[in-house]
Design an enzyme around this catalytic site. Structure first.
Site, PDB file in Angstrom:
ATOM      1  N   GLY A   1       0.758  -1.259  -0.013  1.00 26.98           N
ATOM      2  CA  GLY A   1       0.060   0.061  -0.180  1.00 26.98           C
ATOM      3  C   GLY A   1       0.886   1.257  -0.040  1.00 26.98           C
ATOM      4  O   GLY A   1       0.461   2.233  -0.588  1.00 26.98           O
ATOM      5  N   THR A   2       1.708   1.282   0.894  1.00 29.72           N
ATOM      6  CA  THR A   2       2.830   2.453   0.893  1.00 29.72           C
ATOM      7  C   THR A   2       3.294   2.817  -0.432  1.00 29.72           C
ATOM      8  O   THR A   2       3.185   3.859  -0.801  1.00 29.72           O
ATOM      9  CB  THR A   2       3.946   2.142   1.942  1.00 29.72           C
TER      10      THR A   2
ATOM     11  N   SER B   1      -3.298  -3.521  -0.781  1.00 28.93           N
ATOM     12  CA  SER B   1      -2.055  -4.058  -0.234  1.00 28.93           C
ATOM     13  C   SER B   1      -2.685  -5.640   0.028  1.00 28.93           C
ATOM     14  O   SER B   1      -3.821  -5.560   0.531  1.00 28.93           O
ATOM     15  CB  SER B   1      -1.917  -3.501   0.995  1.00 28.93           C
ATOM     16  N   ALA B   2      -1.827  -6.500   0.127  1.00 28.72           N
ATOM     17  CA  ALA B   2      -2.305  -7.842   0.114  1.00 28.72           C
ATOM     18  C   ALA B   2      -2.291  -8.154   1.695  1.00 28.72           C
ATOM     19  O   ALA B   2      -3.154  -9.173   2.243  1.00 28.72           O
ATOM     20  CB  ALA B   2      -1.196  -8.929  -0.271  1.00 28.72           C
ATOM     21  N   HIS B   3      -1.578  -7.659   2.696  1.00 28.89           N
ATOM     22  CA  HIS B   3      -1.551  -8.158   4.030  1.00 28.89           C
ATOM     23  C   HIS B   3      -2.470  -7.654   4.571  1.00 28.89           C
ATOM     24  O   HIS B   3      -3.050  -8.001   5.858  1.00 28.89           O
ATOM     25  CB  HIS B   3      -0.190  -7.786   4.592  1.00 28.89           C
TER      26      HIS B   3
ATOM     27  N   CYS C   1       3.456   7.157  17.600  1.00 28.49           N
ATOM     28  CA  CYS C   1       4.564   7.373  18.204  1.00 28.49           C
ATOM     29  C   CYS C   1       5.488   8.000  17.599  1.00 28.49           C
ATOM     30  O   CYS C   1       6.345   7.555  16.715  1.00 28.49           O
ATOM     31  CB  CYS C   1       5.195   5.945  18.852  1.00 28.49           C
TER      32      CYS C   1
ATOM     33  N   THR D   1      12.953  -7.468 -10.666  1.00 20.95           N
ATOM     34  CA  THR D   1      12.485  -8.733 -10.909  1.00 20.95           C
ATOM     35  C   THR D   1      11.002  -9.017 -10.094  1.00 20.95           C
ATOM     36  O   THR D   1      11.291  -8.742  -9.034  1.00 20.95           O
ATOM     37  CB  THR D   1      13.452  -9.983 -10.747  1.00 20.95           C
TER      38      THR D   1
ATOM     39  N   GLN E   1      -8.071  -0.178   2.799  1.00 23.26           N
ATOM     40  CA  GLN E   1      -8.833  -0.964   4.022  1.00 23.26           C
ATOM     41  C   GLN E   1     -10.135  -1.283   3.289  1.00 23.26           C
ATOM     42  O   GLN E   1     -10.763  -2.036   3.914  1.00 23.26           O
ATOM     43  CB  GLN E   1      -9.205   0.078   5.026  1.00 23.26           C
TER      44      GLN E   1
ATOM     45  N   ASN F   1      -8.525   4.119   8.028  1.00 21.53           N
ATOM     46  CA  ASN F   1      -8.021   2.688   8.639  1.00 21.53           C
ATOM     47  C   ASN F   1      -8.367   2.962  10.378  1.00 21.53           C
ATOM     48  O   ASN F   1      -8.185   2.013  10.999  1.00 21.53           O
ATOM     49  CB  ASN F   1      -6.538   2.793   8.333  1.00 21.53           C
TER      50      ASN F   1
END
Ligand SMILES: *Cc1c(COP(=O)(O)O)cnc(C)c1O
Length: 388
Positions: A72-73, A200-202, A326, A238, A180, A152
């Site tokens: 995503g980033t 994003s996949a995760h 943070c 690659t 999201q 998010n």
């Protein structure tokens, strides 16, 4: 092994078995370089292109409109900076919102340092941008609008289709960070009228480090990285074929199961929200009730430090999140909650619970059981900064 109760699925999700099977199979069985002409390479190329077809079909796109990235980033960076650089001679004004993910916000900050002008649109109390605010912000030199699909931290879903209509009517490129939203709500690039869309996949039970950017035919971008001719010269290197195949499997499963999982997630969310509101006083539910993701619940607990609450829940084996970032050792209140007009102290008293397909009602009941005592104890500590 008891892994505890994981209610932080907006941060990342566990890889599901079918996805891991696909990953393992391709990792060991299809090791060729997809750019090689021999059979090993062509086998990898076939997996790559089949995966591209799958991802494209799940968002209503053509295969050649999908670029694979590291997540995503990177997709956000390629979209926002890539579009801004290619259009900089036409204008240097970008429109975004105050509630974007850091991947977009910090791209916009970088653009500002490079001489671009960025408008950060506000949101209402429900964490929503109004389409007419977008319209009012458009100037002759506006080259890009980037508004996230779903937030998010609060789960609020933005009026992307309306903004897409405005962008199209004004001839401005429109990007949305749909990290999201994909797999939680229907996403069709033509219905939405978007030119660029990040995935994003995760966040959908796939592996970390892989994602995609939808690039509408005719939309040109400057690459961020230079190298070979991979991914239409937009993202050289690659290809991560096992990751890409796993991503395709993940998005396929998440979108096919969307409706049935949505019901389960909403049930868990309302069960937790109601349980908390029945047993704990001075709690506030943040975000939109009508226009929101099924899997994110954000609540403020007056008089409690969110981080202390998080750590105490963790001791009980329950994983949640605070929206706060943070930075340099000190936790700052969430920029999203502040943008909604929530007071800094109350913003810092907030927790995000985000649900996944594996969560159960028993887990929710466990949280409802332990949370009141923790809140009571922390309130009893009489934090002088507390709001009541
Ligand atoms: C997680 C997330 C990202 C970043 O995606 P990565 O694949 O972790 O780089 C971007 N935008 C939103 C809205 C997210 O939730």
């Amino acid at each position: 092994m008891d892994r505890g109760i994981y209610l932080d699925n907006a941060a990342t999700t566990p890889v599901r078995q079918e996805v891991q099977d696909t990953f393992d199979e391709v990792l060991s069985g299809t090791f060729g370089n997809a750019s090689s002409i021999h059979t090993f390479g062509q086998d990898a190329k076939r997996v790559l292109e089949e995966s591209r077809e799958t991802v494209a079909s799940r968002i209503g796109a053509q295969p050649d409109e999908v670029i694979f990235t590291s997540g995503g980033t990177e997709s956000d960076n390629l979209a926002v900076r890539g579009a801004a650089y290619v259009l900089k001679d036409r204008g240097r004004h970008v429109i975004t919102t105050a509630i974007e993910h850091p991947a977009v916000l910090n791209c916009c900050g970088a653009l500002e340092r490079e001489g671009f002008d960025v408008t950060y649109l506000p949101v209402d109390l429900e964490c929503r941008v109004h389409p007419d605010w977008v319209l009012d912000a458009i100037r002759p030199d506006t080259i890009l609008i980037t508004v996230m699909f779903a937030n998010n931290e609060t789960g609020s879903v933005q009026p992307i289709e309306e903004i897409g209509g405005i962008a199209r009517q004004k001839g401005v490129i429109f990007h949305t960070d749909a990290v999201q939203a994909v797999g939680k709500v229907p996403v069709d690039v033509d219905d939405l009228g978007v030119d660029l869309l990040s995935i994003s996949a995760h966040k959908i039970y796939g592996p970390k480090g892989i994602g995609g950017l939808y690039v509408r035919k005719g939309t040109t971008l400057d690459p961020l990285v230079y190298g070979g001719h991979h991914e239409k010269n937009l993202r050289p290197g690659t290809e991560n074929v096992p990751g890409i195949a796993a991503f395709a499997r993940a998005i396929e499963l998440a979108t096919v199961e969307l409706a049935s999982v949505k019901e389960h997630l909403e049930l868990l969310k309302e069960r937790l929200a109601n349980g908390i509101q029945e047993r704990i006083d001075m709690v506030h539910r943040n975000g939109s009730r009508d226009s929101c993701l099924p899997n994110i619940l954000n609540m403020s607990f007056s008089g409690v430090d969110g981080e202390a609450l998080l750590l105490n829940l963790d001791l009980m084996g329950i994983a949640v999140s605070t929206g706060s970032a943070c930075s340099s050792g000190a936790t700052e209140p969430s920029h999203v909650l502040l943008a909604m007009g929530i007071e800094p102290l109350l913003a810092q008293a907030s927790l995000r619970f985000s649900f996944g397909r594996e969560n159960t009602e028993e887990e929710i009941d466990r949280v409802i059981e332990v949370l009141p005592d923790i809140v009571k104890r922390l309130r009893g500590l009489g934090d002088s900064r507390a709001v009541r």
